[in-house]
Design an enzyme around this catalytic site. Structure first.
Site, short mmCIF file in Angstrom:
data_model
loop_
_atom_site.label_atom_id
_atom_site.label_comp_id
_atom_site.label_asym_id
_atom_site.label_seq_id
_atom_site.Cartn_x
_atom_site.Cartn_y
_atom_site.Cartn_z
N ASP A 1 0.84 -1.19 0.00
CA ASP A 1 0.00 0.00 0.00
C ASP A 1 0.89 1.25 0.00
OD1 ASP A 1 -2.70 1.25 0.41
OD2 ASP A 1 -1.72 1.96 2.24
N GLU B 1 1.55 0.25 -4.99
CA GLU B 1 1.07 1.53 -5.49
C GLU B 1 2.26 2.48 -5.60
OE1 GLU B 1 -3.40 2.21 -3.96
OE2 GLU B 1 -1.90 2.16 -2.35
#
Length: 713
Positions: free
Chosen positions: A408, A437
């Site tokens: 994340d 990400e």
């Protein structure tokens, strides 16, 4: 650091410099720093200056972490010298960073060893608790050892023991959980000792899925633990729980749900939204509030609200392992969505209590950085934060045998940490999938040090990135430019689409520099847990008919599954998942987030279409090329009418030539076929099948509006 009222505040700027703010009185040469130890006081040799209201001490020998220092003035002023910024200096890491593998509670049948890194602490106590008691049963002093690690050994196996650490640091006592603990009581009240040997035989059937040839063989399916079985018609008893995944569910009409459904779909990797213990859900409640789980409090501990027998600290471990084992038994792999970029509440984090100011990133204003948007950014560039991340990843790999990690907000982390993590993990398991990400977040780290998509080349082919360029080019923005599926694209946009479909790698013949080193770095998707589902976006943005939305949605999913790279599907995407127009459903009620198994029945034909595309992708190696040179040799873009992309995947020795036509136009497209011979159609606007749908003997084919066609010869 600012004083309150007439108090003094004193802190280490680095290990050779201390600063004091507050009512500093003259004469300056009467101010001093003393070291206190066992009722003995020693004056520290300093040089003193005063500038801009700040008293500055310089020392000849570095301050020692874990020693008590006080600043004293001529008018009996005094202040405890805080560790301050010194913990964030390279010298602090050099002197105190610890490389051992024994942090946490290591429990065997004969003894239990506790070790915690707290170099700035002056004292550390091991606090022992009885079950369901809030007051400690015992407190045992720990002994400081090398590089600021505190230790204690208890005889015998202490499996199940409830404990915390109590540390005296920066002039105050703080009680903290063990950041390396493997389990905890409900809501993280106490850490719990785990003897892994005692758990290895409990309700386990560990089976490794068959080996994977290359990363681009993966097809990722993202789903939340609770969403998957919460629906009334999921057909399982333990709804919303780890164990619900182990049940073979069916809808009232007899359609498969749960893991049998996933196996039928043909996906290879199940990406679970966070299962690391998070803070926003009250584990004491039987029907807790909903949350995705991106607010971690204990990274080594599984979330307790998903456990059936949640009052037993070992059950959350056992039940999550059963979920993973069940997936493995069906040949499916497991990717964990891990959140190391921040903590739920920085001030309450065990790492902050144990070594204040060390594990988090600060800006030039001396305030915690907030690139994550949740109030704190972890500092992966610091040695012990990097160690914490890698140790935790190894914990999940070794004890839960997972098959990948999704990071994340990976752009918060530094490239060196990510490279080292990839190296260590791939030594253990070469087939492990690592991706994240790569957004460029506003955090105080040099641009070329952030693990962003712009730095993909630094990470080689080891770590992949969510390809938001692909996503936006295909489906467009909610407010802004149209995507390919909206048609009316200019030549530049079609060129971009072709570039993304070939893996976003170098395209020398088009003078286009690649985003990635190889296609396995490109995680291709059009929807995920974030933002609107594609179905909702199409419904909200424009006045499309239901038939148009179905066609556009199907075309977008076809592009995901036929692009070079790794395809990523959001759970329920194959039956047009809706969240009823809620864009950010992270804490929306479960009825908004749950997988609606009634739609599995309603849109069964589209599920069959997606299943067919997955079978075709698996059958034809040309859709799964990884090497950039191979893609450059075999991917050829061909001429096509407006709003249509046509490309050929040249055959190898074992397979046929493949021809992919993507028509976003609202009219049929007459597409000239380049080669003489008989073509076999395996995908059209309604069906996708390895068994040819029809043969084409012409040199031209008509592709229906808003649809795809795949042929081979």
């Amino acid at each position: 650091m600012e004083p309150k009222g007439n108090t003094l505040v004193a802190w280490m700027e680095d290990l050779y410099t201390a600063k004091v703010k507050g009512p500093v009185t003259t004469p300056m040469n009467e101010w001093k720093i003393i070291q206190k130890e066992n009722d003995k006081e020693t004056d520290i040799v300093t040089t003193t200056t005063f500038s801009n209201g700040v008293l500055i001490f310089q020392v000849e020998e570095p301050f020692l972490a874990g020693k008590r220092y006080e600043v004293r003035g001529p008018a009996k002023q005094s202040a405890h010298l805080l560790s301050g910024k010194a913990v964030r200096t390279p010298l602090f890491d050099k002197l105190y960073a610890y490389s051992g593998t024994d942090l946490g509670a290591v429990c065997t049948n004969n003894a239990t060893h506790f070790a915690v890194w707290a170099p700035t602490a002056e004292e550390v106590m091991l606090m022992i608790y009885e079950r369901d008691k809030t007051n400690p049963k015992d407190s045992i002093p720990m002994q400081r050892s090398e590089r600021g690690v505190w230790r204690i050994k208890l005889t015998g196996c202490q499996h199940g023991l409830r404990y915390t650490y109590k540390v005296f640091v920066n002039g105050m006592w703080q009680e903290s959980l063990d950041p390396y603990a493997s389990s905890s009581t409900l809501n993280g009240q106490h850490s719990v000792v785990i003897n892994w040997e005692k758990l290895d035989g409990k309700a386990r059937n560990p089976v490794q899925p068959p080996p994977m040839g290359q990363k681009t063989d993966a097809i990722i399916y993202e789903v939340h633990v609770r969403d998957f079985t919460a629906h009334l018609y999921s057909g399982v008893r333990n709804k919303g729980k780890y164990l619900g995944w182990t049940e073979k569910g069916k809808t009232p009409e007899g359609y498969s749900t749960t893991i049998p459904y996933l196996k039928e779909m043909g996906v290879t990797h199940i990406q679970l939204l966070p299962v690391q213990d998070f803070g926003s859900v009250d584990e004491l409640k039987n029907s807790p509030a909903y949350n995705w789980g991106y607010d971690p409090i204990h990274h080594f501990v599984p979330e307790g609200s998903y456990a059936v027998n949640k009052s037993q600290p070992e059950s959350r471990i056992i039940e999550l392992r059963q979920l993973i084992d069940t997936l493995h038994c069906e040949g499916l792999r497991v990717v964990l969505d891990v959140v190391f970029n921040h903590f739920y509440v920085r001030e309450n984090a065990s790492l902050e209590k144990l070594v204040p100011g060390y594990y988090f990133r600060y800006g030039n204003d001396d305030l915690p950085a907030d690139g994550t948007g949740v109030g704190n950014d972890t500092a992966s560039e610091r040695t012990m934060m990097k160690k914490y991340i890698i140790d935790c990843l190894l914990h999940w790999l070794n004890n839960y045998e997972v098959d990948g990690f999704r990071f994340d907000l990976m752009g918060i982390h530094d490239v060196h940490t990510m490279k080292e993590a990839a190296f260590v993990l791939h030594q253990k398991k070469p087939s492990l999938l690592l991706y994240g990400e790569g957004w460029n977040m506003h955090t105080p780290l040099e641009e070329n040090q952030k693990a962003t998509i712009e730095q993909a080349s630094q990470l080689g082919g080891k770590i992949g990135f969510f390809n938001d360029r692909f996503r936006d080019a295909v489906k467009g923005h909610l407010s802004g430019s149209n995507g390919f599926i909206h048609a009316n694209q200019d030549c530049e946009n079609l060129d971009n689409i072709a570039f993304y479909m070939r893996g976003s790698i170098d395209w020398s013949s088009r003078q286009r520099e690649g985003i990635f080193v190889d296609a396995s770095q490109s995680i291709n998707y059009v929807e995920c847990h974030d933002n609107y589902t594609l179905w909702d976006q199409l419904k909200i943005r424009d006045d499309f008919s239901k038939e148009e939305r179905i066609k556009m949605h199907r075309l977008a999913t076809t592009m995901v599954l036929t692009a070079q790279g790794i395809p990523f599907l959001h759970a329920g995407q194959e039956f047009f998942r809706t969240k009823f127009g809620v864009e950010n459903s992270y804490n929306a009620p479960v009825w908004i987030n749950q997988i609606d198994w009634e739609r599995r029945e309603l849109f069964h034909s589209n599920i069959e279409y997606v299943k067919g595309l997955i079978q075709i992708r698996k059958r034809f190696e040309a859709f799964r090329l990884q090497n950039a040179a191979e893609i450059s040799k075999r991917f050829e873009r061909l001429e096509a009418p407006k709003d249509t992309l046509f490309f050929k995947l040249h055959k190898n020795k074992k397979e046929n030539n493949l021809y992919v036509i993507l028509n976003a136009s609202r009219q049929s497209a007459a597409v000239p076929l380049p080669d003489v011979g008989i073509y076999q159609v395996i995908v059209d606007d309604e069906r996708a099948s390895l068994i040819p749908l029809k043969a084409v003997h012409s040199n031209r084919i008509e592709v229906r509006p808003i649809s795809a066609m795949i042929l081979y010869k």
